[in-house]
Design an enzyme around this catalytic site. Structure first.
Site, PDB file in Angstrom:
ATOM      1  N   ASP A  34       0.857  -1.187   0.000  1.00  0.00           N
ATOM      2  CA  ASP A  34       0.000   0.000   0.000  1.00  0.00           C
ATOM      3  C   ASP A  34       0.895   1.240   0.000  1.00  0.00           C
ATOM      4  OD1 ASP A  34      -3.223   0.548   0.924  1.00  0.00           O
ATOM      5  OD2 ASP A  34      -1.800   2.214   1.114  1.00  0.00           O
ATOM      6  N   ILE A  35       0.514   2.217  -0.806  1.00  0.00           N
ATOM      7  CA  ILE A  35       1.351   3.413  -0.962  1.00  0.00           C
ATOM      8  C   ILE A  35       1.339   4.279   0.302  1.00  0.00           C
ATOM      9  CG2 ILE A  35      -0.385   4.967  -1.986  1.00  0.00           C
ATOM     10  CD1 ILE A  35       1.691   5.662  -4.130  1.00  0.00           C
ATOM     11  N   ASN A  92     -12.859  -3.425   2.300  1.00  0.00           N
ATOM     12  CA  ASN A  92     -13.869  -2.375   2.396  1.00  0.00           C
ATOM     13  C   ASN A  92     -14.782  -2.463   1.179  1.00  0.00           C
ATOM     14  OD1 ASN A  92     -12.685  -1.304   4.760  1.00  0.00           O
ATOM     15  ND2 ASN A  92     -11.185  -0.187   3.521  1.00  0.00           N
ATOM     16  N   GLU A 100     -12.527   3.147  -1.332  1.00  0.00           N
ATOM     17  CA  GLU A 100     -12.143   4.282  -2.169  1.00  0.00           C
ATOM     18  C   GLU A 100     -11.807   3.861  -3.586  1.00  0.00           C
ATOM     19  OE1 GLU A 100      -9.182   6.448   0.001  1.00  0.00           O
ATOM     20  OE2 GLU A 100     -10.661   6.999   1.530  1.00  0.00           O
ATOM     21  N   VAL A 101     -11.068   2.762  -3.740  1.00  0.00           N
ATOM     22  CA  VAL A 101     -10.688   2.304  -5.080  1.00  0.00           C
ATOM     23  C   VAL A 101     -11.689   1.224  -5.534  1.00  0.00           C
ATOM     24  CG1 VAL A 101      -8.889   1.220  -6.483  1.00  0.00           C
ATOM     25  CG2 VAL A 101      -8.247   2.805  -4.635  1.00  0.00           C
ATOM     26  N   HIS A 105     -10.146  -5.264  -3.348  1.00  0.00           N
ATOM     27  CA  HIS A 105      -8.827  -5.450  -2.745  1.00  0.00           C
ATOM     28  C   HIS A 105      -8.988  -5.853  -1.297  1.00  0.00           C
ATOM     29  CE1 HIS A 105      -9.981  -1.197  -2.488  1.00  0.00           C
ATOM     30  NE2 HIS A 105      -9.417  -1.183  -1.294  1.00  0.00           N
ATOM     31  N   HIS A 107      -6.935  -5.696   2.303  1.00  0.00           N
ATOM     32  CA  HIS A 107      -5.805  -5.108   3.028  1.00  0.00           C
ATOM     33  C   HIS A 107      -5.293  -6.166   3.993  1.00  0.00           C
ATOM     34  CE1 HIS A 107      -6.769  -0.753   2.195  1.00  0.00           C
ATOM     35  NE2 HIS A 107      -7.985  -1.244   2.031  1.00  0.00           N
TER      36      HIS A 107
END
Ligand code: AMP
Length: 119
Positions: A34-35, A92, A100-101, A105, A107
């Protein structure tokens, strides 16, 4: 039918049009850092298929694609030596899940005690 937005950043990362710090990859999945890490280990595990969220994936992914996600969890847990200490894996979904994206995905957080599950 779910509409998938191809302008999302993970779509570009899968196509290698955008950079990511990849820790594991195979035919079905991509695992990358994760960035904006929220733990010493913060990895995103995503399917390469175009699934908007966990609901879309639950309904439309093949068994092979679903199995690949669990293989990804196992790989990342091994790569970062988390077998003994554990970690947290979350996804999420939508507005209430604060996604958000718009590409599914998971995490994976580890490397220290992760805080409260829901604050
Ligand atoms: P979510 O709120 O579950 O949709 O989380 C999206 C996550 O993607 C956030 O933790 C971001 O820090 C992460 N993220 C966004 N852009 C990138 C990127 N280019 N490379 C790696 N992680 C990213």
């Amino acid at each position: 039918k779910v509409t998938y937005d191809k302008s999302n950043i993970f779509f570009k990362i899968i196509r290698k049009e955008s950079n990511a710090n990849i820790v594991y990859e195979n035919e079905h999945i991509l695992c990358f850092k994760d960035i904006f890490p929220k733990a010493p280990v913060h990895i995103l595990i995503i399917p390469k298929g175009h699934f908007k969220d966990i609901f879309d994936f639950s309904i439309n992914a093949t068994l092979e694609e679903k199995k690949a996600i669990y293989d990804g969890f196992a790989k990342v847990i091994k790569i970062f030596d988390l077998e003994l200490d554990g970690c947290r894996i979350i996804s999420n979904f939508g507005k209430h899940g604060r996604q958000e994206v718009p590409h599914l995905h998971f995490h994976l957080f580890g490397g220290e005690k992760i805080g409260k599950m829901v604050s």
